[in-house]
Design a protein around this motif. Structure first.
Motif, PDB file in Angstrom:
ATOM      1  N   GLY A 109       0.824  -1.198   0.000  1.00  0.00           N
ATOM      2  CA  GLY A 109       0.000   0.000   0.000  1.00  0.00           C
ATOM      3  C   GLY A 109       0.859   1.248   0.000  1.00  0.00           C
ATOM      4  N   SER A 110       0.384   2.288  -0.667  1.00  0.00           N
ATOM      5  CA  SER A 110       1.147   3.528  -0.763  1.00  0.00           C
ATOM      6  C   SER A 110       0.162   4.692  -0.878  1.00  0.00           C
ATOM      7  CB  SER A 110       2.083   3.484  -1.968  1.00  0.00           C
ATOM      8  OG  SER A 110       2.916   4.627  -2.002  1.00  0.00           O
ATOM      9  N   SER A 111       0.657   5.832  -1.310  1.00  0.00           N
ATOM     10  CA  SER A 111      -0.197   7.005  -1.466  1.00  0.00           C
ATOM     11  C   SER A 111       0.308   7.851  -2.623  1.00  0.00           C
ATOM     12  CB  SER A 111      -0.233   7.842  -0.182  1.00  0.00           C
ATOM     13  OG  SER A 111       1.067   8.336   0.123  1.00  0.00           O
ATOM     14  N   ARG A 113       0.353  11.867  -4.115  1.00  0.00           N
ATOM     15  CA  ARG A 113       0.242  13.238  -3.636  1.00  0.00           C
ATOM     16  C   ARG A 113       0.101  14.211  -4.796  1.00  0.00           C
ATOM     17  NH1 ARG A 113       5.263  13.458   0.758  1.00  0.00           N
ATOM     18  NH2 ARG A 113       4.547  11.727   2.088  1.00  0.00           N
ATOM     19  N   GLU A 123      -3.707  14.421  -1.053  1.00  0.00           N
ATOM     20  CA  GLU A 123      -3.105  13.098  -0.909  1.00  0.00           C
ATOM     21  C   GLU A 123      -4.213  12.049  -0.819  1.00  0.00           C
ATOM     22  OE1 GLU A 123       0.348  10.866   1.778  1.00  0.00           O
ATOM     23  OE2 GLU A 123      -0.657  12.660   2.532  1.00  0.00           O
ATOM     24  N   ARG A 124      -3.940  10.886  -1.379  1.00  0.00           N
ATOM     25  CA  ARG A 124      -4.895   9.790  -1.300  1.00  0.00           C
ATOM     26  C   ARG A 124      -4.129   8.476  -1.242  1.00  0.00           C
ATOM     27  NH1 ARG A 124     -10.350   8.807  -2.541  1.00  0.00           N
ATOM     28  NH2 ARG A 124     -10.788   6.734  -1.686  1.00  0.00           N
ATOM     29  N   ARG A 125      -4.485   7.634  -0.275  1.00  0.00           N
ATOM     30  CA  ARG A 125      -3.843   6.344  -0.121  1.00  0.00           C
ATOM     31  C   ARG A 125      -4.564   5.284  -0.958  1.00  0.00           C
ATOM     32  NH1 ARG A 125       0.065   5.629   3.197  1.00  0.00           N
ATOM     33  NH2 ARG A 125      -0.264   3.377   3.121  1.00  0.00           N
ATOM     34  N   PHE A 126      -3.801   4.257  -1.327  1.00  0.00           N
ATOM     35  CA  PHE A 126      -4.394   3.104  -1.996  1.00  0.00           C
ATOM     36  C   PHE A 126      -3.749   1.844  -1.442  1.00  0.00           C
ATOM     37  CE2 PHE A 126      -0.970   4.751  -4.629  1.00  0.00           C
ATOM     38  CZ  PHE A 126      -0.203   3.634  -4.920  1.00  0.00           C
ATOM     39  N   GLY A 127      -4.490   0.752  -1.501  1.00  0.00           N
ATOM     40  CA  GLY A 127      -4.076  -0.475  -0.845  1.00  0.00           C
ATOM     41  C   GLY A 127      -3.116  -1.340  -1.657  1.00  0.00           C
ATOM     42  N   LYS A 128      -2.890  -2.537  -1.135  1.00  0.00           N
ATOM     43  CA  LYS A 128      -1.997  -3.480  -1.787  1.00  0.00           C
ATOM     44  C   LYS A 128      -2.615  -3.977  -3.090  1.00  0.00           C
ATOM     45  CE  LYS A 128      -0.077  -5.170   2.587  1.00  0.00           C
ATOM     46  NZ  LYS A 128       0.166  -6.375   3.434  1.00  0.00           N
ATOM     47  N   LEU A 141      -7.983   6.752  -8.450  1.00  0.00           N
ATOM     48  CA  LEU A 141      -7.969   7.501  -7.199  1.00  0.00           C
ATOM     49  C   LEU A 141      -8.731   8.815  -7.345  1.00  0.00           C
ATOM     50  CD1 LEU A 141      -4.235   7.113  -6.110  1.00  0.00           C
ATOM     51  CD2 LEU A 141      -6.173   5.731  -5.380  1.00  0.00           C
ATOM     52  N   ALA A 172       4.281   9.699  -6.393  1.00  0.00           N
ATOM     53  CA  ALA A 172       3.945   8.456  -5.694  1.00  0.00           C
ATOM     54  C   ALA A 172       5.172   7.554  -5.694  1.00  0.00           C
ATOM     55  CB  ALA A 172       2.766   7.744  -6.344  1.00  0.00           C
TER      56      ALA A 172
END
Length: 210
Positions: A109-111, A113, A123-128, A141, A172
Motif C-alpha cells: 500500500g502507498s499514497s 500526492r 493526498e490519497r492512499r491506496f491499498g496493496k 484515485l 507516488a
C-alpha cells in the motif's frame, strides 16, 4: 637312370602386421573423428552457455515496474482571488502500474500526492495489489486538493489564479516484490513524478507529462 630332382620356386612370404600395430590411414581417420567430436561437444557447451546467459539476462533479471498517471479529470473546481486567493478541487486520476518482468509483482500500500510549488495540497492512499506477468494494473484515485493546506508564506497562487492556469505535480512511491520462477524474490521500488496544468476556465487538465 636317375630322376632329375625338380626344384620349385619358393612363394614369397606374406607380410603379417603385428596385432599391436595400426594402419597409419586408419589412425589418421580415427584422429580426425576424435577432433570433430571434440569440436561438436565444445560448440554444444558454448551454445548452451549462451542460452543460459540470455535467459538469465532477460528472464531472471528483475526490473522496476513503470508507474505513471494515464489520465486526470476534474470532478469539481472552486476558486477565488478575493478577499484572499484559494482553490478547492476534486481530481480523479488513473494510475497504471506496468510490470515488465517474467513473473508477478506484488506491491504494498502507498499514497499519491498532489503538489503545488513543491508543497502538498492533496493526498490519497491506496491499498496493496498484484500485477501479473508482463501486464498492467490500473488504480483509480479520487483526490481532493485544498490551497488551505499550503504553509503560510510567499507563493504564486494569486498570480496563477489570475492567469487562469495552476501548475501542479503528482508524486507516488511504490515498493513491492517481483517473483521469478517461484524461487527468486526481489524487492523493487518505483517512483512516479508527473507535471500538469489545471486550466481554471475549462476545468480541464492539460500538458500531462510523466
Amino acid at each position: 637312370m636317375t630322376e632329375e630332382s625338380q626344384s620349385w620356386p619358393l612363394a614369397p612370404n606374406r607380410i603379417h602386421h603385428r596385432s599391436d600395430e595400426e594402419n597409419p590411414a586408419f589412425k589418421a581417420i580415427r584422429k580426425e573423428r576424435s577432433n570433430k567430436c571434440f569440436i561438436y561437444v565444445f560448440a554444444t557447451i558454448v551454445f548452451l552457455g549462451l542460452i543460459l546467459l540470455i535467459f538469465s539476462l532477460i528472464v531472471l533479471r528483475p526490473k522496476s515496474p513503470d508507474v505513471k498517471i494515464r489520465s486526470v479529470t476534474v470532478k469539481t473546481l472552486h476558486y477565488t482571488t478575493s478577499p484572499f486567493p484559494s482553490v478547492n478541487a476534486t481530481l480523479v486520476a488513473e494510475i497504471s502500474i506496468e510490470n515488465p518482468n517474467f513473473g508477478p509483482y506484488s506491491f504494498d500500500g502507498s499514497s499519491a500526492r498532489i503538489l503545488y510549488g513543491g508543497q502538498k495540497i492533496g493526498e490519497r492512499r491506496f491499498g496493496k495489489g498484484r500485477t501479473k506477468t508482463r501486464e498492467r494494473t490500473r488504480v483509480r484515485l479520487t483526490m481532493d486538493i485544498r490551497s488551505s493546506r499550503l504553509p503560510e508564506g510567499a507563493n504564486n497562487l494569486n498570480s496563477d489564479l489570475n492567469n487562469g492556469v495552476l501548475k501542479i505535480s503528482s508524486y507516488a512511491k511504490i515498493t513491492g516484490k517481483v517473483e521469478l520462477i517461484k524461487i527468486i524474490n526481489n524487492r523493487k521500488t518505483s517512483e512516479m513524478k508527473c507535471d500538469m496544468n489545471l486550466v481554471l476556465k475549462t476545468k480541464r487538465i492539460k500538458d500531462l507529462r510523466c
